[in-house]
Design a protein around this motif. Structure first.
Motif, PDB file in Angstrom:
ATOM      1  N   GLY A  58       0.806  -1.205   0.000  1.00  0.00           N
ATOM      2  CA  GLY A  58       0.000   0.000   0.000  1.00  0.00           C
ATOM      3  C   GLY A  58       0.842   1.259   0.000  1.00  0.00           C
ATOM      4  O   GLY A  58       2.068   1.217   0.030  1.00  0.00           O
ATOM      5  N   ASP A  59       0.165   2.381  -0.037  1.00  0.00           N
ATOM      6  CA  ASP A  59       0.818   3.691  -0.055  1.00  0.00           C
ATOM      7  C   ASP A  59       0.026   4.637   0.835  1.00  0.00           C
ATOM      8  O   ASP A  59      -0.998   5.177   0.428  1.00  0.00           O
ATOM      9  CB  ASP A  59       0.867   4.230  -1.488  1.00  0.00           C
ATOM     10  CG  ASP A  59       1.712   5.491  -1.622  1.00  0.00           C
ATOM     11  OD1 ASP A  59       1.781   6.255  -0.648  1.00  0.00           O
ATOM     12  OD2 ASP A  59       2.287   5.713  -2.698  1.00  0.00           O
ATOM     13  N   PRO A  60       0.486   4.856   2.071  1.00  0.00           N
ATOM     14  CA  PRO A  60      -0.288   5.696   3.002  1.00  0.00           C
ATOM     15  C   PRO A  60      -0.428   7.137   2.538  1.00  0.00           C
ATOM     16  O   PRO A  60      -1.402   7.806   2.889  1.00  0.00           O
ATOM     17  CB  PRO A  60       0.510   5.593   4.315  1.00  0.00           C
ATOM     18  CG  PRO A  60       1.885   5.155   3.909  1.00  0.00           C
ATOM     19  CD  PRO A  60       1.700   4.302   2.701  1.00  0.00           C
ATOM     20  N   ALA A  65      -4.541   0.899   0.161  1.00  0.00           N
ATOM     21  CA  ALA A  65      -4.336  -0.323   0.939  1.00  0.00           C
ATOM     22  C   ALA A  65      -3.459  -1.303   0.164  1.00  0.00           C
ATOM     23  O   ALA A  65      -3.116  -1.089  -1.003  1.00  0.00           O
ATOM     24  CB  ALA A  65      -5.681  -0.966   1.271  1.00  0.00           C
ATOM     25  N   SER A  66      -3.124  -2.397   0.820  1.00  0.00           N
ATOM     26  CA  SER A  66      -2.287  -3.413   0.175  1.00  0.00           C
ATOM     27  C   SER A  66      -3.059  -4.095  -0.945  1.00  0.00           C
ATOM     28  O   SER A  66      -4.301  -4.126  -0.959  1.00  0.00           O
ATOM     29  CB  SER A  66      -1.828  -4.462   1.188  1.00  0.00           C
ATOM     30  OG  SER A  66      -2.908  -5.316   1.544  1.00  0.00           O
ATOM     31  N   ASN A  67      -2.323  -4.679  -1.882  1.00  0.00           N
ATOM     32  CA  ASN A  67      -2.949  -5.400  -2.978  1.00  0.00           C
ATOM     33  C   ASN A  67      -3.856  -6.515  -2.468  1.00  0.00           C
ATOM     34  O   ASN A  67      -4.987  -6.679  -2.936  1.00  0.00           O
ATOM     35  CB  ASN A  67      -1.882  -6.005  -3.901  1.00  0.00           C
ATOM     36  CG  ASN A  67      -1.000  -4.983  -4.601  1.00  0.00           C
ATOM     37  OD1 ASN A  67       0.017  -5.340  -5.182  1.00  0.00           O
ATOM     38  ND2 ASN A  67      -1.369  -3.705  -4.553  1.00  0.00           N
ATOM     39  N   ARG A  68      -3.370  -7.282  -1.507  1.00  0.00           N
ATOM     40  CA  ARG A  68      -4.158  -8.410  -0.972  1.00  0.00           C
ATOM     41  C   ARG A  68      -5.414  -7.929  -0.256  1.00  0.00           C
ATOM     42  O   ARG A  68      -6.483  -8.539  -0.366  1.00  0.00           O
ATOM     43  CB  ARG A  68      -3.307  -9.259  -0.039  1.00  0.00           C
ATOM     44  CG  ARG A  68      -2.223 -10.049  -0.744  1.00  0.00           C
ATOM     45  CD  ARG A  68      -1.510 -11.004   0.196  1.00  0.00           C
ATOM     46  NE  ARG A  68      -0.419 -11.682  -0.481  1.00  0.00           N
ATOM     47  CZ  ARG A  68      -0.563 -12.760  -1.241  1.00  0.00           C
ATOM     48  NH1 ARG A  68      -1.773 -13.299  -1.397  1.00  0.00           N
ATOM     49  NH2 ARG A  68       0.483 -13.316  -1.823  1.00  0.00           N
ATOM     50  N   GLU A  69      -5.308  -6.838   0.489  1.00  0.00           N
ATOM     51  CA  GLU A  69      -6.465  -6.289   1.193  1.00  0.00           C
ATOM     52  C   GLU A  69      -7.576  -5.940   0.208  1.00  0.00           C
ATOM     53  O   GLU A  69      -8.747  -6.297   0.404  1.00  0.00           O
ATOM     54  CB  GLU A  69      -6.050  -5.054   1.993  1.00  0.00           C
ATOM     55  CG  GLU A  69      -7.185  -4.176   2.489  1.00  0.00           C
ATOM     56  CD  GLU A  69      -7.955  -4.763   3.652  1.00  0.00           C
ATOM     57  OE1 GLU A  69      -9.088  -4.309   3.900  1.00  0.00           O
ATOM     58  OE2 GLU A  69      -7.430  -5.678   4.313  1.00  0.00           O
ATOM     59  N   TYR A  70      -7.227  -5.245  -0.857  1.00  0.00           N
ATOM     60  CA  TYR A  70      -8.231  -4.842  -1.829  1.00  0.00           C
ATOM     61  C   TYR A  70      -8.908  -6.056  -2.480  1.00  0.00           C
ATOM     62  O   TYR A  70     -10.133  -6.091  -2.635  1.00  0.00           O
ATOM     63  CB  TYR A  70      -7.596  -3.987  -2.922  1.00  0.00           C
ATOM     64  CG  TYR A  70      -7.434  -2.523  -2.583  1.00  0.00           C
ATOM     65  CD1 TYR A  70      -8.332  -1.858  -1.752  1.00  0.00           C
ATOM     66  CD2 TYR A  70      -6.392  -1.780  -3.133  1.00  0.00           C
ATOM     67  CE1 TYR A  70      -8.190  -0.511  -1.465  1.00  0.00           C
ATOM     68  CE2 TYR A  70      -6.242  -0.429  -2.850  1.00  0.00           C
ATOM     69  CZ  TYR A  70      -7.135   0.200  -2.018  1.00  0.00           C
ATOM     70  OH  TYR A  70      -6.999   1.532  -1.744  1.00  0.00           O
ATOM     71  N   ILE A  71      -8.105  -7.035  -2.888  1.00  0.00           N
ATOM     72  CA  ILE A  71      -8.632  -8.135  -3.705  1.00  0.00           C
ATOM     73  C   ILE A  71      -9.266  -9.220  -2.854  1.00  0.00           C
ATOM     74  O   ILE A  71     -10.410  -9.640  -3.093  1.00  0.00           O
ATOM     75  CB  ILE A  71      -7.509  -8.729  -4.577  1.00  0.00           C
ATOM     76  CG1 ILE A  71      -6.958  -7.660  -5.530  1.00  0.00           C
ATOM     77  CG2 ILE A  71      -8.029  -9.932  -5.370  1.00  0.00           C
ATOM     78  CD1 ILE A  71      -5.644  -8.040  -6.188  1.00  0.00           C
TER      79      ILE A  71
END
Length: 598
Positions: A58-60, A65-71
């Protein structure tokens, strides 16, 4: 289907059978999706790439959010890729890792990656990205300066090959707004002021990206910004609250629809409405993303458009932009809560919330009865159909090893350089001195340059330190704009079109010493009169390398570029003009289509 029932039932995998009709596959899949999985489809937001092609945490700064969080957690599957990578293979490798995460989810719905423009030689970070490994072309205004539909379609075809090589399957472009307000900040990404040319080039652009038939090799185009984002009050941009009003004092709303009609005829698949709110028209005075009269009455019903409609970014919730919090661009509905805004967008007829990433809010709205699941299904069908037609269910992965040889290949870069040359427009070439016009300059001449790397100029002549030593001076400058309070605002060049006094004075001083050529990056139609009066020749570019420019100025290639808009004579003329009416500034200095041969 209820969440529990969907999860307890064995998955019917027939939606993966490519021999079945797409609509049947859509229904098989949709019937098995939980409410949460459906809701995830509605959010199209920025996504970050990890270094070296790895997944991102991710990029605050950008609130990502992180790639895994989104998907895997939020069930999202539409993303606009943020940032640049030095190697195409890194983008391709990251893309495949993202698709692996998607494949590991319950239904394995593949991810669709989109991007803002990435091919321009010069760029506005608020609307486009650096080219990075991709071939480099003029900005769309520069493509318009060529007035060549075949060249534009060729660009689209090359960009399509480069995008698909790294897994990008949706282009958040073209932008066919009309540059009828000379001060407007977003006209660099348009095809200019003329509706007919913009429509012709917009259609060619779509054909190039989507291919002769829409399918596994295509990039779906999201044309923007319906119903035309050019007529901004005082030329201010509706990214900001002071620019939210879109006005039509010339009663010329219909003119701005013409380029979209050409895009629809060419098969454009997706549409993005603009932030602006229409003032003084038959339509509700709310932003176009909330505007049912525009999205349903005009787009869906009048034009019969059944493709995807994605709002512009950040209509629902406040979002960080470059480390700064910006209020949601909910013009005309600022008083509504984020949930109420979401309901209004859906009621208007949109399918996706651009730049938003809170599917739980949509789930809550359905569970509370504010939005029906049947309404979700209408948009979910469109969104799933696009994934099936793009072939993402059959083969979501790309060839990482091939990416570097396709993206930015020698042939593609050469085509981009040729387009840069073709876009350069010579506006004046005065008979000021006894030896005649300054252009073309003689190869091997003594050159004084500003804004050009000496090593680039050295291929065309002897580079000298001062104007007094030179045979010719070549100065590259930027069209003027007003400096605003924040970094983000200054990515949108707005305000007065008059050059600062110090810029004009400097041109006068150099021109007093030596025959002088001024090349202007004309992202807006600046008040060029004092520059034309001072310099021996004035040239316009919309994204051209030093090599492309000097090839034209030296006569190595012919000057071909033509102005894609009128250049006004004064700010008084700009202020008196009607922002919705093309070619409305009195007595322009140069007319649309002007460009001298060398």
């Amino acid at each position: 289907m209820s969440n529990d029932a969907a999860l307890e039932t064995a998955i019917d995998t027939r939606y993966r059978d490519a021999s079945l009709p797409v609509d049947e596959r859509v229904e098989i899949l949709l019937g098995q999706m939980t409410l949460e999985e459906k809701a995830g489809l509605f959010f199209h937001t920025m996504i970050a790439m990890g270094e070296g092609g790895e997944l991102s945490e991710g990029d605050p700064v950008f609130g990502i959010a992180s790639n895994r969080e989104y998907i895997a957690v939020r069930h999202m599957s539409h993303f606009n890729l943020l940032g640049i990578a030095p190697k195409a293979s890194d983008i391709a490798a990251w893309h495949n890792k993202v698709q692996e995460v998607a494949a590991s989810t319950r239904l394995g719905i593949p991810v669709t990656i989109s991007t803002d423009p990435r091919h321009s030689f010069s760029e506005n970070p608020g609307a486009a990205f650096f080219a990075g490994p991709f071939s480099q072309w003029p900005e769309p205004l520069g493509l318009a300066a060529t007035a060549d539909p075949e060249l534009v379609e060729r660009f689209g075809d090359i960009a399509r090959q480069e995008y698909t090589a790294v897994g990008i399957r949706v282009a958040l472009h073209p932008q066919v707004d009309l540059a009828t307000e000379s001060r407007w900040a977003r006209q660099l990404q348009t095809f200019g002021e003329d509706a007919d040319l913009s429509g012709e080039l917009g259609a060619a652009y779509v054909r190039g990206f989507q291919g002769s038939s829409f399918g596994a090799g295509s990039v779906s185009t999201m044309t923007k910004h319906f119903p035309g984002g050019g007529p901004q009050k005082d030329g201010e941009d509706p990214h900001f609250d002071y620019g939210r009003e879109q006005v039509y004092p010339g009663d010329n709303f219909e003119y701005h629809l013409k380029p979209f009609e050409a895009v629809f005829a060419a098969g454009g698949r997706q549409i993005m409405p603009y932030y602006g709110m229409p003032v003084g028209t038959e339509y509700e005075e709310v932003g176009f993303g909330f505007n049912k009269g525009v999205l349903t009455g005009l787009l869906r019903e009048r034009y019969g458009f059944d493709g995807i409609v994605c709002t512009d970014w950040g209509l629902i919730t406040d979002q960080p932009i470059m480390g700064t919090e910006f209020a949601a661009r909910a013009w005309g509905v600022e008083h509504l809560t984020p949930a109420e805004r979401m309901v209004k967008v859906l009621d208007a007829g949109a399918d996706q919330f651009g730049g938003e990433h809170e599917p739980s809010m949509l789930v809550d709205l359905v569970e509370s009865g504010a939005v029906s699941e049947e309404r979700l299904d209408v948009s979910a069908r469109r969104l799933l159909r696009e994934k099936f037609l793009l072939g993402l269910f059959e083969n979501p992965f790309v060839d990482v090893e091939a990416a570097d040889s396709i993206v930015g290949s020698d042939g593609f870069r050469a085509a981009g350089l040729d387009a840069q040359r073709a876009s350069v427009a010579v506006l004046s070439n005065a008979l000021r001195r006894a030896q005649g016009p300054v252009l073309p300059f003689a190869r091997g001449a003594k050159l004084y340059v500003e804004g050009i790397a000496p090593e680039a100029a050295a291929a065309y002549g002897e580079v000298v330190e001062t104007p007094g030593e030179a045979d010719v001076a070549i100065l590259r400058i930027q069209a003027p704009y007003e400096v605003r309070d924040s970094m983000f605002e200054n990515f949108f060049h707005a305000g007065s079109l008059d050059f600062p006094v110090d810029v004009v004075t400097h041109v006068q001083e150099v021109a007093a010493a030596v025959p002088t050529v001024v090349d202007v990056f004309l992202d807006r139609p600046a008040i060029l009169a004092p520059i034309v009066e001072a310099a021996d020749a004035v040239v316009a570019n919309w994204g051209a390398s030093a090599e492309a420019l000097l090839d034209v100025l030296s006569g190595a290639v012919p000057a071909q570029g033509k102005l894609p808009f009128d250049v006004p004579r004064s700010m008084a003329a700009v202020e008196a003009s009607r922002p919705d009416v093309p070619f409305d500034t009195a007595d322009p200095l140069f007319r649309f289509g002007h460009g001298l041969a060398l």
